[in-house]
Design an enzyme around this catalytic site. Structure first.
Site, PDB file in Angstrom:
ATOM      1  CG  HIS A  60      -7.426  17.074   8.617  1.00  0.00           C
ATOM      2  ND1 HIS A  60      -7.452  17.009   7.251  1.00  0.00           N
ATOM      3  CD2 HIS A  60      -6.345  17.828   8.923  1.00  0.00           C
ATOM      4  CE1 HIS A  60      -6.439  17.695   6.750  1.00  0.00           C
ATOM      5  NE2 HIS A  60      -5.753  18.211   7.758  1.00  0.00           N
ATOM      6  CD  GLU A  66      -5.516  23.899   3.725  1.00  0.00           C
ATOM      7  OE1 GLU A  66      -4.682  23.144   3.182  1.00  0.00           O
ATOM      8  OE2 GLU A  66      -5.407  24.317   4.899  1.00  0.00           O
ATOM      9  CG  ASP A  76      -5.446  21.593   9.646  1.00  0.00           C
ATOM     10  OD1 ASP A  76      -5.010  20.499   9.251  1.00  0.00           O
ATOM     11  OD2 ASP A  76      -5.307  22.657   9.007  1.00  0.00           O
TER      12      ASP A  76
HETATM   13  N1  ADE Z   1       0.123  20.866   7.465  1.00  0.00           N
HETATM   14  C1  ADE Z   1      -0.384  21.255   8.621  1.00  0.00           C
HETATM   15  N2  ADE Z   1      -1.556  21.896   8.446  1.00  0.00           N
HETATM   16  C2  ADE Z   1      -1.780  21.914   7.102  1.00  0.00           C
HETATM   17  C3  ADE Z   1      -2.796  22.432   6.278  1.00  0.00           C
HETATM   18  N3  ADE Z   1      -3.857  23.078   6.789  1.00  0.00           N
HETATM   19  N4  ADE Z   1      -2.687  22.287   4.944  1.00  0.00           N
HETATM   20  C4  ADE Z   1      -1.630  21.650   4.417  1.00  0.00           C
HETATM   21  N5  ADE Z   1      -0.637  21.131   5.156  1.00  0.00           N
HETATM   22  C5  ADE Z   1      -0.708  21.259   6.492  1.00  0.00           C
HETATM   23 ZN    ZN Z   2      -4.168  19.519   7.558  1.00  0.00          ZN
END
Ligand code: ADE
Ligand code: ZN
Length: 325
Positions: free
Chosen positions: A5, A190, A268
């Site tokens: 990710h 999230e 991320d």
């Molecule tokens: N784009 C980049 N980081 C993200 C995240 N943590 N959640 C959703 N979209 C994203």
């Molecule tokens: Zn992400």
């Protein structure tokens, strides 16, 4: 280490963005290098996904250039090898970079060309649609997957602001993607609760969930994730920066793992968060007391969940065994 990710656009080199802004005489290039760099990072007081995502708005237009995208892609395999990442799935939304000049296919090709020219760790590409985008964008991703999966596109994703958009209208397109065998991961759980993860599974056919940490609020969901071997792509620093875990102590990583959910450690947005995958592993070891055996177990989860072919999985298993026994 393996990163499943990782946002390509959250990993742009800040100096390269600055050079590009100045080369094209864009207003951001008028800032001092230090002020420019600060605008490319999550501010200290960031406490929501909405504020976190606002950082990207600062540099999207700078990156709307095929040569820039190709060059950033070309450098990525080597940057990963230097960081100790043995396999990377990076992701980005091609529609965000079309600007006035390009198509989503042209943008995707430029990134694939760059990745193919690079030297270093193997890198695959996941294509994302933003949650507020027209349904046609998700349809385009399915077509792009079919066109480019032999060249390294390995799946599709929904990113963007889950706290604002449920996007149930995308379901028929994800039904089609699923019936064509497209691997699907979805940012969910999230910044929204368990229902968003149920939607990712039931409406969008996700095999993996980006983050998914708020699944912990629903015992039945946690059991289902474990039973159905759904991988959770956990990104610790990002979860604190978006305010979705107040502290590491409160982060549900340990509880999800103990319930048998296949958790993995990922970055991320390394540049935006100012981290790399080593930092994330250090955090996991320090905060959660991960043992060597658990380290290996998590890497095995990443290999099991990866959207690559069996030959690559075999190679990765061998590399992990060589390094960790
Ligand atoms: N784009 C980049 N980081 C993200 C995240 N943590 N959640 C959703 N979209 C994203
Ligand atoms: Zn992400």
């Amino acid at each position: 280490m393996i990163d499943l990710h990782h946002h390509f656009d959250g990993a742009f080199e800040t100096e390269a963005l600055y050079r590009e802004a100045r080369r094209r005489n864009l207003p951001q290039g008028q800032l001092s290098p230090a002020d420019f760099a600060a605008r490319c990072r999550v501010p200290r007081n960031c406490n929501s996904l909405t504020d976190f995502l606002a950082v990207f708005e600062f540099f999207y237009d700078i990156a709307q250039d095929l040569d820039f995208l190709r060059q950033q892609a070309q450098k990525l395999p080597e940057r990963m090898a230097q960081t100790g990442v043995i396999y990377l799935e990076t992701r980005f939304g091609p529609h965000l970079f079309t600007g006035e000049r390009y198509t989503a296919a042209g943008v995707t090709e430029a990134v694939l060309e760059g990745l193919a020219e690079g030297n270093g760790s193997p890198v695959r590409l996941i294509l994302c649609a933003l949650r507020n985008a027209p349904t046609q964008h998700v349809q385009d991703l399915v077509d792009l997957y079919q066109k480019y999966h032999t060249r390294g596109v390995c799946g599709i994703d929904l990113a963007g602001d889950e706290s604002k958009f449920a996007c149930r209208e995308y379901a028929p397109v994800f039904d089609r993607a699923h019936s064509l065998g497209v691997p699907i991961t979805i940012h969910a759980g999230e910044a929204s609760g368990p229902q968003s993860v149920y939607d990712a599974l039931d409406l969008f056919h996700a095999r993996r969930i980006g983050h998914g940490i708020r699944s912990i609020e629903d015992d039945r969901l946690v059991r289902r994730l474990a039973d159905e071997r759904i991988g959770l792509e956990v990104c610790l620093t990002s979860n604190l920066q978006t305010g979705n875990a107040a502290t590491y102590r409160e982060h549900p990583f340990r509880r999800l793992k103990a319930a048998g959910v296949r958790v993995t450690i990922n970055t991320d947005d390394p540049s935006v968060s100012d981290i790399d995958l080593n930092d994330e592993w250090h955090t996991a070891i320090e905060q959660f007391g991960l043992t060597e055996a658990e380290h290996k177990e998590l890497l095995q989860n990443s290999i099991e969940m990866a959207f690559c072919d069996d030959a690559m999985k075999k190679r990765l298993r061998q590399q992990v065994t060589e390094r960790l026994g």
